[in-house]
Design a protein around this motif. Structure first.
Motif, PDB file in Angstrom:
ATOM      1  N   ASN A  10      35.069  40.768  40.767  1.00  0.00           N
ATOM      2  CA  ASN A  10      35.211  41.300  39.413  1.00  0.00           C
ATOM      3  C   ASN A  10      34.400  42.598  39.292  1.00  0.00           C
ATOM      4  O   ASN A  10      33.182  42.569  39.131  1.00  0.00           O
ATOM      5  N   PHE A  11      35.108  43.722  39.361  1.00  0.00           N
ATOM      6  CA  PHE A  11      34.436  45.023  39.325  1.00  0.00           C
ATOM      7  C   PHE A  11      33.926  45.378  37.922  1.00  0.00           C
ATOM      8  O   PHE A  11      33.211  46.354  37.755  1.00  0.00           O
ATOM      9  N   MET A  12      34.327  44.586  36.916  1.00  0.00           N
ATOM     10  CA  MET A  12      33.827  44.838  35.546  1.00  0.00           C
ATOM     11  C   MET A  12      32.368  44.394  35.424  1.00  0.00           C
ATOM     12  O   MET A  12      31.667  44.778  34.504  1.00  0.00           O
ATOM     13  N   GLU A  16      28.028  41.892  40.144  1.00  0.00           N
ATOM     14  CA  GLU A  16      28.975  41.455  41.171  1.00  0.00           C
ATOM     15  C   GLU A  16      29.392  42.631  42.069  1.00  0.00           C
ATOM     16  O   GLU A  16      29.515  42.511  43.290  1.00  0.00           O
ATOM     17  N   ARG A  17      29.586  43.779  41.422  1.00  0.00           N
ATOM     18  CA  ARG A  17      29.950  44.995  42.164  1.00  0.00           C
ATOM     19  C   ARG A  17      28.842  45.351  43.162  1.00  0.00           C
ATOM     20  O   ARG A  17      29.109  45.645  44.331  1.00  0.00           O
ATOM     21  N   ALA A  18      27.571  45.262  42.693  1.00  0.00           N
ATOM     22  CA  ALA A  18      26.434  45.598  43.558  1.00  0.00           C
ATOM     23  C   ALA A  18      26.328  44.602  44.718  1.00  0.00           C
ATOM     24  O   ALA A  18      26.071  44.988  45.862  1.00  0.00           O
ATOM     25  N   CYS A  44      53.386  55.938  50.662  1.00  0.00           N
ATOM     26  CA  CYS A  44      53.216  55.108  49.451  1.00  0.00           C
ATOM     27  C   CYS A  44      51.746  54.992  49.060  1.00  0.00           C
ATOM     28  O   CYS A  44      51.425  54.966  47.871  1.00  0.00           O
ATOM     29  N   ASP A  45      50.852  54.903  50.041  1.00  0.00           N
ATOM     30  CA  ASP A  45      49.424  54.792  49.707  1.00  0.00           C
ATOM     31  C   ASP A  45      48.900  56.100  49.114  1.00  0.00           C
ATOM     32  O   ASP A  45      48.349  56.121  48.021  1.00  0.00           O
ATOM     33  N   GLN A  46      49.087  57.169  49.868  1.00  0.00           N
ATOM     34  CA  GLN A  46      48.410  58.412  49.489  1.00  0.00           C
ATOM     35  C   GLN A  46      49.095  59.181  48.373  1.00  0.00           C
ATOM     36  O   GLN A  46      48.424  59.773  47.539  1.00  0.00           O
ATOM     37  N   PRO A  87      44.628  42.429  39.754  1.00  0.00           N
ATOM     38  CA  PRO A  87      45.276  43.657  39.254  1.00  0.00           C
ATOM     39  C   PRO A  87      45.271  44.807  40.259  1.00  0.00           C
ATOM     40  O   PRO A  87      45.989  45.777  40.073  1.00  0.00           O
ATOM     41  N   SER A  88      44.464  44.734  41.294  1.00  0.00           N
ATOM     42  CA  SER A  88      44.333  45.832  42.255  1.00  0.00           C
ATOM     43  C   SER A  88      45.594  45.980  43.111  1.00  0.00           C
ATOM     44  O   SER A  88      46.019  45.055  43.805  1.00  0.00           O
ATOM     45  N   SER A  89      46.185  47.180  43.045  1.00  0.00           N
ATOM     46  CA  SER A  89      47.452  47.394  43.759  1.00  0.00           C
ATOM     47  C   SER A  89      47.275  47.268  45.276  1.00  0.00           C
ATOM     48  O   SER A  89      48.163  46.779  45.968  1.00  0.00           O
ATOM     49  N   TYR A  90      46.121  47.712  45.783  1.00  0.00           N
ATOM     50  CA  TYR A  90      45.912  47.588  47.236  1.00  0.00           C
ATOM     51  C   TYR A  90      45.681  46.124  47.626  1.00  0.00           C
ATOM     52  O   TYR A  90      46.040  45.703  48.735  1.00  0.00           O
ATOM     53  N   SER A  91      45.100  45.342  46.718  1.00  0.00           N
ATOM     54  CA  SER A  91      44.969  43.903  46.977  1.00  0.00           C
ATOM     55  C   SER A  91      46.349  43.261  46.989  1.00  0.00           C
ATOM     56  O   SER A  91      46.673  42.437  47.857  1.00  0.00           O
ATOM     57  N   TYR A 104      28.760  42.912  46.029  1.00  0.00           N
ATOM     58  CA  TYR A 104      29.872  43.163  46.945  1.00  0.00           C
ATOM     59  C   TYR A 104      29.551  44.342  47.876  1.00  0.00           C
ATOM     60  O   TYR A 104      29.864  44.318  49.067  1.00  0.00           O
ATOM     61  N   ARG A 105      28.847  45.330  47.320  1.00  0.00           N
ATOM     62  CA  ARG A 105      28.483  46.507  48.139  1.00  0.00           C
ATOM     63  C   ARG A 105      27.482  46.159  49.231  1.00  0.00           C
ATOM     64  O   ARG A 105      27.388  46.854  50.234  1.00  0.00           O
ATOM     65  N   GLU A 106      26.752  45.073  49.019  1.00  0.00           N
ATOM     66  CA  GLU A 106      25.839  44.626  50.090  1.00  0.00           C
ATOM     67  C   GLU A 106      26.664  44.108  51.270  1.00  0.00           C
ATOM     68  O   GLU A 106      26.293  44.248  52.427  1.00  0.00           O
ATOM     69  N   PRO A 116      38.417  45.944  56.769  1.00  0.00           N
ATOM     70  CA  PRO A 116      38.732  46.612  55.502  1.00  0.00           C
ATOM     71  C   PRO A 116      40.044  47.395  55.595  1.00  0.00           C
ATOM     72  O   PRO A 116      40.646  47.465  56.669  1.00  0.00           O
ATOM     73  N   GLU A 117      40.476  47.967  54.502  1.00  0.00           N
ATOM     74  CA  GLU A 117      41.642  48.857  54.403  1.00  0.00           C
ATOM     75  C   GLU A 117      42.956  48.071  54.541  1.00  0.00           C
ATOM     76  O   GLU A 117      43.238  47.479  55.592  1.00  0.00           O
ATOM     77  N   SER A 118      43.734  48.150  53.471  1.00  0.00           N
ATOM     78  CA  SER A 118      44.962  47.347  53.386  1.00  0.00           C
ATOM     79  C   SER A 118      45.880  47.491  54.616  1.00  0.00           C
ATOM     80  O   SER A 118      46.369  46.481  55.141  1.00  0.00           O
ATOM     81  N   THR A 119      46.084  48.713  55.068  1.00  0.00           N
ATOM     82  CA  THR A 119      46.988  48.902  56.217  1.00  0.00           C
ATOM     83  C   THR A 119      46.417  48.259  57.478  1.00  0.00           C
ATOM     84  O   THR A 119      47.154  47.612  58.244  1.00  0.00           O
ATOM     85  N   ILE A 173      31.203  50.450  51.338  1.00  0.00           N
ATOM     86  CA  ILE A 173      32.202  51.363  50.774  1.00  0.00           C
ATOM     87  C   ILE A 173      32.649  50.840  49.399  1.00  0.00           C
ATOM     88  O   ILE A 173      33.057  51.598  48.531  1.00  0.00           O
ATOM     89  N   GLY A 174      32.579  49.533  49.228  1.00  0.00           N
ATOM     90  CA  GLY A 174      32.821  48.935  47.916  1.00  0.00           C
ATOM     91  C   GLY A 174      34.270  48.793  47.504  1.00  0.00           C
ATOM     92  O   GLY A 174      34.565  48.481  46.354  1.00  0.00           O
ATOM     93  N   LYS A 175      35.198  49.027  48.422  1.00  0.00           N
ATOM     94  CA  LYS A 175      36.626  48.936  48.067  1.00  0.00           C
ATOM     95  C   LYS A 175      37.193  47.563  48.420  1.00  0.00           C
ATOM     96  O   LYS A 175      36.779  46.944  49.416  1.00  0.00           O
ATOM     97  N   ILE A 176      38.159  47.139  47.638  1.00  0.00           N
ATOM     98  CA  ILE A 176      38.929  45.952  47.978  1.00  0.00           C
ATOM     99  C   ILE A 176      40.355  46.406  48.285  1.00  0.00           C
ATOM    100  O   ILE A 176      40.766  47.460  47.787  1.00  0.00           O
ATOM    101  N   PRO A 177      41.082  45.656  49.090  1.00  0.00           N
ATOM    102  CA  PRO A 177      40.804  44.355  49.686  1.00  0.00           C
ATOM    103  C   PRO A 177      39.937  44.461  50.944  1.00  0.00           C
ATOM    104  O   PRO A 177      39.850  45.514  51.569  1.00  0.00           O
ATOM    105  N   LEU A 178      39.352  43.311  51.281  1.00  0.00           N
ATOM    106  CA  LEU A 178      38.551  43.191  52.509  1.00  0.00           C
ATOM    107  C   LEU A 178      38.827  41.812  53.089  1.00  0.00           C
ATOM    108  O   LEU A 178      38.720  40.809  52.387  1.00  0.00           O
TER     109      LEU A 178
HETATM  110  N1  LIG Z   1      42.460  52.872  51.216  1.00  0.00           N
HETATM  111  C1  LIG Z   1      42.066  51.632  50.622  1.00  0.00           C
HETATM  112  C2  LIG Z   1      42.112  51.784  49.101  1.00  0.00           C
HETATM  113  C3  LIG Z   1      41.502  50.582  48.403  1.00  0.00           C
HETATM  114  C4  LIG Z   1      41.233  50.861  46.936  1.00  0.00           C
HETATM  115  O1  LIG Z   1      41.276  52.007  46.461  1.00  0.00           O
HETATM  116  N2  LIG Z   1      40.936  49.777  46.232  1.00  0.00           N
HETATM  117  C5  LIG Z   1      40.574  49.906  44.825  1.00  0.00           C
HETATM  118  C6  LIG Z   1      41.265  48.800  44.022  1.00  0.00           C
HETATM  119  S1  LIG Z   1      43.050  49.002  44.082  1.00  0.00           S
HETATM  120  C7  LIG Z   1      39.083  49.687  44.673  1.00  0.00           C
HETATM  121  O2  LIG Z   1      38.476  48.961  45.423  1.00  0.00           O
HETATM  122  N3  LIG Z   1      38.486  50.332  43.665  1.00  0.00           N
HETATM  123  C8  LIG Z   1      37.106  50.131  43.332  1.00  0.00           C
HETATM  124  C9  LIG Z   1      36.278  51.368  43.413  1.00  0.00           C
HETATM  125  O3  LIG Z   1      36.797  52.403  43.818  1.00  0.00           O
HETATM  126  O4  LIG Z   1      35.105  51.281  43.067  1.00  0.00           O
HETATM  127  C10 LIG Z   1      42.990  50.503  51.104  1.00  0.00           C
HETATM  128  O5  LIG Z   1      44.098  50.804  51.567  1.00  0.00           O
HETATM  129  O6  LIG Z   1      42.571  49.335  51.096  1.00  0.00           O
END
Ligand SMILES: N[C@@H](CCC(=O)N[C@@H](CS)C(=O)NCC(=O)O)C(=O)O
Length: 213
Positions: free
Chosen positions: A32-34, A38-40, A100-102, A8-12, A42-44, A63-66, A48-53
């Motif tokens: 699964n961030f729910m 699993e979230r913890a 589009c991202d920001q 469901p993650s738009s950046y993924s 992933y942070r190891e 890291p970072e989609s771009t 930063i804890g963001k996906i995609p990676l």
């Molecule tokens: N700037 C990052 C944004 C990534 C982002 O915001 N991912 C969201 C999912 S769409 C995320 O990981 N959210 C989990 C959180 O913030 O804890 C990129 O381009 O990859």
């Protein structure tokens, strides 16, 4: 190569579009961030804890989609790549990707998360600001699409990867209506193989969260 992501993650979805468009094989690692454990965990791996990676075969983290798409284009170059070889055209794609991202994706996420809260807890100022920015970006995209098949020209680029996932989520609360070129683009893109695949895979996961397909 491994990709940590969630459907469901738009950046993924942005990175999945790039991978499918270029036909690049990878090992999917669903996050699964729910699930707090699993979230913890992933942070190891990525504090930063963001996906995609993306994790390269040599173990390096991207890291970072771009940045991931920039890497994919560099490692798997193709004739009509996701980032044009011409510097001026490439700058245009990077500009649209940033917009589009920001000013679309991040604002769409704000709107979705705020609207999930009880009305008296919603940040009205944030909702208004996000909604205004979405309108400004719709105007920009609509103008771009007046004479182009894809966002940055005749070929699918990183700009399309960045635009399609947030447009998918935005269209239910920020209709394309007067932005006719976006509406026509949206129709065209439904038969684009990379998006068809991303959408088909993501739909059941999105339905579980939003009750929407
Ligand atoms: N700037 C990052 C944004 C990534 C982002 O915001 N991912 C969201 C999912 S769409 C995320 O990981 N959210 C989990 C959180 O913030 O804890 C990129 O381009 O990859």
């Amino acid at each position: 190569m491994e990709l940590y992501f969630a459907y469901p993650s738009s950046y993924s979805q942005k990175v999945l579009l790039a991978l499918y468009e270029k036909g690049i094989e990878f090992t999917p690692k669903l996050v699964n961030f729910m699930d707090d454990a699993e979230r913890a965990k992933y942070r190891e791996l990525y504090p930063i804890g963001k996906i995609p990676l993306l994790i390269r075969d040599d173990g390096r983290l991207i890291p970072e989609s771009t940045i991931i798409i920039e890497y994919l284009e560099e490692a798997f170059p193709s004739e009509n790549g996701l980032i044009p070889k011409d510097p001026e055209a490439a700058r245009r794609v990077r500009f649209l990707d940033r917009m589009c991202d920001q000013y679309l994706n991040d604002q769409v996420v704000n709107m979705i998360f705020e609207s999930m809260k009880p009305e008296d807890q919603q940040n009205q100022e944030l909702l208004l600001k996000s909604s205004e920015l979405i309108g400004v970006i719709y105007g920009l995209l609509n103008e771009q699409l007046a004479s182009r098949t894809f966002l940055a020209g005749d070929h699918f680029t990183m700009a399309d990867c960045a635009a399609i996932p947030p447009l998918y989520y935005a269209r239910s609360f920020a209709e394309f209506s007067i932005f006719e070129n976006i509406g026509a683009y949206w129709e065209r893109i439904q038969s684009h193989p990379a998006w068809k695949r991303v959408h088909e895979e993501a739909a059941p996961h999105i339905k579980k969260i939003l009750g929407d397909g």
